[in-house]
Design a protein around this motif. Structure first.
Motif, mmCIF file in Angstrom:
data_model
loop_
_atom_site.group_PDB
_atom_site.id
_atom_site.type_symbol
_atom_site.label_atom_id
_atom_site.label_comp_id
_atom_site.label_asym_id
_atom_site.label_seq_id
_atom_site.Cartn_x
_atom_site.Cartn_y
_atom_site.Cartn_z
ATOM 1 N N MET A 160 0.843 -1.191 0.000
ATOM 2 C CA MET A 160 0.000 0.000 0.000
ATOM 3 C C MET A 160 0.881 1.246 0.000
ATOM 4 S SD MET A 160 -2.918 -1.103 2.696
ATOM 5 C CE MET A 160 -4.118 0.071 2.186
ATOM 6 N N GLU A 161 0.512 2.174 -0.847
ATOM 7 C CA GLU A 161 1.309 3.401 -0.930
ATOM 8 C C GLU A 161 0.740 4.459 0.003
ATOM 9 O OE1 GLU A 161 1.724 4.750 -4.886
ATOM 10 O OE2 GLU A 161 2.405 2.817 -5.638
ATOM 11 N N VAL A 162 1.610 5.299 0.519
ATOM 12 C CA VAL A 162 1.187 6.380 1.406
ATOM 13 C C VAL A 162 0.958 7.629 0.561
ATOM 14 C CG1 VAL A 162 1.815 7.792 3.384
ATOM 15 C CG2 VAL A 162 2.519 5.391 3.286
ATOM 16 N N ASP A 163 -0.152 8.300 0.807
ATOM 17 C CA ASP A 163 -0.460 9.538 0.057
ATOM 18 C C ASP A 163 0.562 10.613 0.386
ATOM 19 O OD1 ASP A 163 -2.373 9.593 -1.807
ATOM 20 O OD2 ASP A 163 -4.013 10.210 -0.486
ATOM 21 N N SER A 164 1.046 11.283 -0.637
ATOM 22 C CA SER A 164 1.969 12.390 -0.386
ATOM 23 C C SER A 164 1.169 13.616 0.044
ATOM 24 C CB SER A 164 2.795 12.695 -1.633
ATOM 25 O OG SER A 164 1.954 13.214 -2.634
ATOM 26 N N GLY A 165 1.819 14.574 0.655
ATOM 27 C CA GLY A 165 1.133 15.775 1.142
ATOM 28 C C GLY A 165 0.562 16.609 0.019
ATOM 29 N N ALA A 166 1.227 16.655 -1.131
ATOM 30 C CA ALA A 166 0.775 17.481 -2.252
ATOM 31 C C ALA A 166 -0.537 16.940 -2.819
ATOM 32 C CB ALA A 166 1.847 17.529 -3.328
ATOM 33 N N ALA A 167 -0.664 15.631 -2.884
ATOM 34 C CA ALA A 167 -1.876 15.046 -3.470
ATOM 35 C C ALA A 167 -3.070 15.256 -2.552
ATOM 36 C CB ALA A 167 -1.652 13.571 -3.741
ATOM 37 N N SER A 168 -2.860 15.171 -1.247
ATOM 38 C CA SER A 168 -3.994 15.325 -0.336
ATOM 39 C C SER A 168 -4.387 16.795 -0.178
ATOM 40 C CB SER A 168 -3.664 14.723 1.035
ATOM 41 O OG SER A 168 -2.597 15.440 1.623
ATOM 42 N N ALA A 169 -3.462 17.714 -0.469
ATOM 43 C CA ALA A 169 -3.764 19.143 -0.343
ATOM 44 C C ALA A 169 -4.376 19.702 -1.616
ATOM 45 C CB ALA A 169 -2.498 19.916 0.009
ATOM 46 N N ALA A 170 -4.470 18.880 -2.687
ATOM 47 C CA ALA A 170 -5.029 19.362 -3.954
ATOM 48 C C ALA A 170 -6.503 19.680 -3.767
ATOM 49 C CB ALA A 170 -4.841 18.317 -5.033
ATOM 50 N N VAL A 171 -6.953 20.744 -4.443
ATOM 51 C CA VAL A 171 -8.353 21.170 -4.328
ATOM 52 C C VAL A 171 -9.160 20.411 -5.365
ATOM 53 C CG1 VAL A 171 -9.910 23.154 -4.431
ATOM 54 C CG2 VAL A 171 -7.583 23.433 -3.583
ATOM 55 N N ASN A 172 -10.306 19.966 -4.956
ATOM 56 C CA ASN A 172 -11.225 19.302 -5.875
ATOM 57 C C ASN A 172 -11.584 20.287 -6.986
ATOM 58 O OD1 ASN A 172 -13.201 17.867 -7.101
ATOM 59 N ND2 ASN A 172 -14.485 17.603 -5.274
ATOM 60 N N PRO A 173 -11.446 19.891 -8.269
ATOM 61 C CA PRO A 173 -11.707 20.849 -9.357
ATOM 62 C C PRO A 173 -13.130 21.406 -9.334
ATOM 63 C CG PRO A 173 -11.080 18.688 -10.223
ATOM 64 C CD PRO A 173 -10.956 18.621 -8.751
ATOM 65 N N PHE A 174 -14.097 20.603 -8.919
ATOM 66 C CA PHE A 174 -15.479 21.084 -8.856
ATOM 67 C C PHE A 174 -15.640 22.166 -7.790
ATOM 68 C CE2 PHE A 174 -15.840 16.757 -10.571
ATOM 69 C CZ PHE A 174 -16.420 17.063 -11.789
ATOM 70 N N GLU A 175 -14.953 21.971 -6.668
ATOM 71 C CA GLU A 175 -14.992 22.997 -5.619
ATOM 72 C C GLU A 175 -14.289 24.265 -6.086
ATOM 73 O OE1 GLU A 175 -13.438 21.502 -1.984
ATOM 74 O OE2 GLU A 175 -14.937 19.920 -1.806
ATOM 75 N N LEU A 176 -13.209 24.095 -6.852
ATOM 76 C CA LEU A 176 -12.480 25.248 -7.372
ATOM 77 C C LEU A 176 -13.371 26.056 -8.323
ATOM 78 C CD1 LEU A 176 -9.757 26.730 -7.514
ATOM 79 C CD2 LEU A 176 -9.191 25.289 -9.471
ATOM 80 N N ILE A 177 -14.088 25.351 -9.207
ATOM 81 C CA ILE A 177 -14.990 26.030 -10.137
ATOM 82 C C ILE A 177 -16.095 26.744 -9.361
ATOM 83 C CG2 ILE A 177 -16.731 25.619 -11.922
ATOM 84 C CD1 ILE A 177 -14.873 23.405 -12.981
ATOM 85 N N GLN A 178 -16.611 26.087 -8.325
ATOM 86 C CA GLN A 178 -17.677 26.696 -7.524
ATOM 87 C C GLN A 178 -17.164 27.951 -6.810
ATOM 88 O OE1 GLN A 178 -19.411 24.053 -4.671
ATOM 89 N NE2 GLN A 178 -21.255 25.302 -4.453
ATOM 90 N N MET A 179 -15.937 27.905 -6.297
ATOM 91 C CA MET A 179 -15.375 29.079 -5.627
ATOM 92 C C MET A 179 -15.163 30.221 -6.623
ATOM 93 S SD MET A 179 -12.700 27.776 -2.718
ATOM 94 C CE MET A 179 -11.615 26.920 -3.842
ATOM 95 N N LEU A 180 -14.689 29.880 -7.832
ATOM 96 C CA LEU A 180 -14.499 30.918 -8.847
ATOM 97 C C LEU A 180 -15.825 31.537 -9.266
ATOM 98 C CD1 LEU A 180 -11.751 29.300 -11.098
ATOM 99 C CD2 LEU A 180 -11.511 31.287 -9.623
ATOM 100 N N MET A 181 -16.863 30.721 -9.376
ATOM 101 C CA MET A 181 -18.181 31.255 -9.743
ATOM 102 C C MET A 181 -18.722 32.164 -8.645
ATOM 103 S SD MET A 181 -20.043 28.037 -11.608
ATOM 104 C CE MET A 181 -21.604 28.851 -11.611
ATOM 105 N N MET A 182 -18.523 31.759 -7.392
ATOM 106 C CA MET A 182 -18.988 32.606 -6.285
ATOM 107 C C MET A 182 -18.237 33.942 -6.292
ATOM 108 S SD MET A 182 -21.298 31.170 -4.256
ATOM 109 C CE MET A 182 -21.016 31.709 -2.594
ATOM 110 N N ALA A 183 -16.930 33.902 -6.556
ATOM 111 C CA ALA A 183 -16.152 35.144 -6.620
ATOM 112 C C ALA A 183 -16.628 35.998 -7.791
ATOM 113 C CB ALA A 183 -14.667 34.819 -6.762
ATOM 114 N N GLY A 184 -16.935 35.358 -8.911
ATOM 115 C CA GLY A 184 -17.445 36.091 -10.068
ATOM 116 C C GLY A 184 -18.776 36.758 -9.786
ATOM 117 N N TYR A 185 -19.665 36.031 -9.111
ATOM 118 C CA TYR A 185 -20.961 36.623 -8.759
ATOM 119 C C TYR A 185 -20.785 37.795 -7.797
ATOM 120 C CZ TYR A 185 -23.412 32.732 -10.968
ATOM 121 O OH TYR A 185 -23.900 31.834 -11.860
#
Length: 71
Positions: free
Chosen positions: A1-26
């Motif tokens: 079993m591989e251990v998750d690296s810190g960079a992969a677990s800190a990545a933002v879900n792309p759907f959440e990123l799009i939602q945050m950008l839309m909220m900022a746009g609004y």
């Protein structure tokens, strides 16, 4: 079993990123709309004041049409 690296677990879900950008746009659109509304109201008040000044300085030379004149 591989251990998750810190960079992969800190990545933002792309759907959440799009939602945050839309909220900022609004939010930006809302702020621009409010600013535009304030600018238009100030412009209308300025035009109204200018029209009042113009009408006050103009001599009252309005003549009634013949059909409305009282004899």
């Amino acid at each position: 079993m591989e251990v998750d690296s810190g960079a992969a677990s800190a990545a933002v879900n792309p759907f959440e990123l799009i939602q945050m950008l839309m909220m900022a746009g609004y939010a930006i659109l809302l702020a621009l709309g409010i600013v535009l509304l304030i600018v238009l109201i100030r412009l209308a008040l300025k035009a109204n004041k200018a029209l009042d000044t113009y009408m006050a300085s103009k001599p009252d030379t309005a003549e009634l049409p013949p059909e409305t004149k009282e004899s």
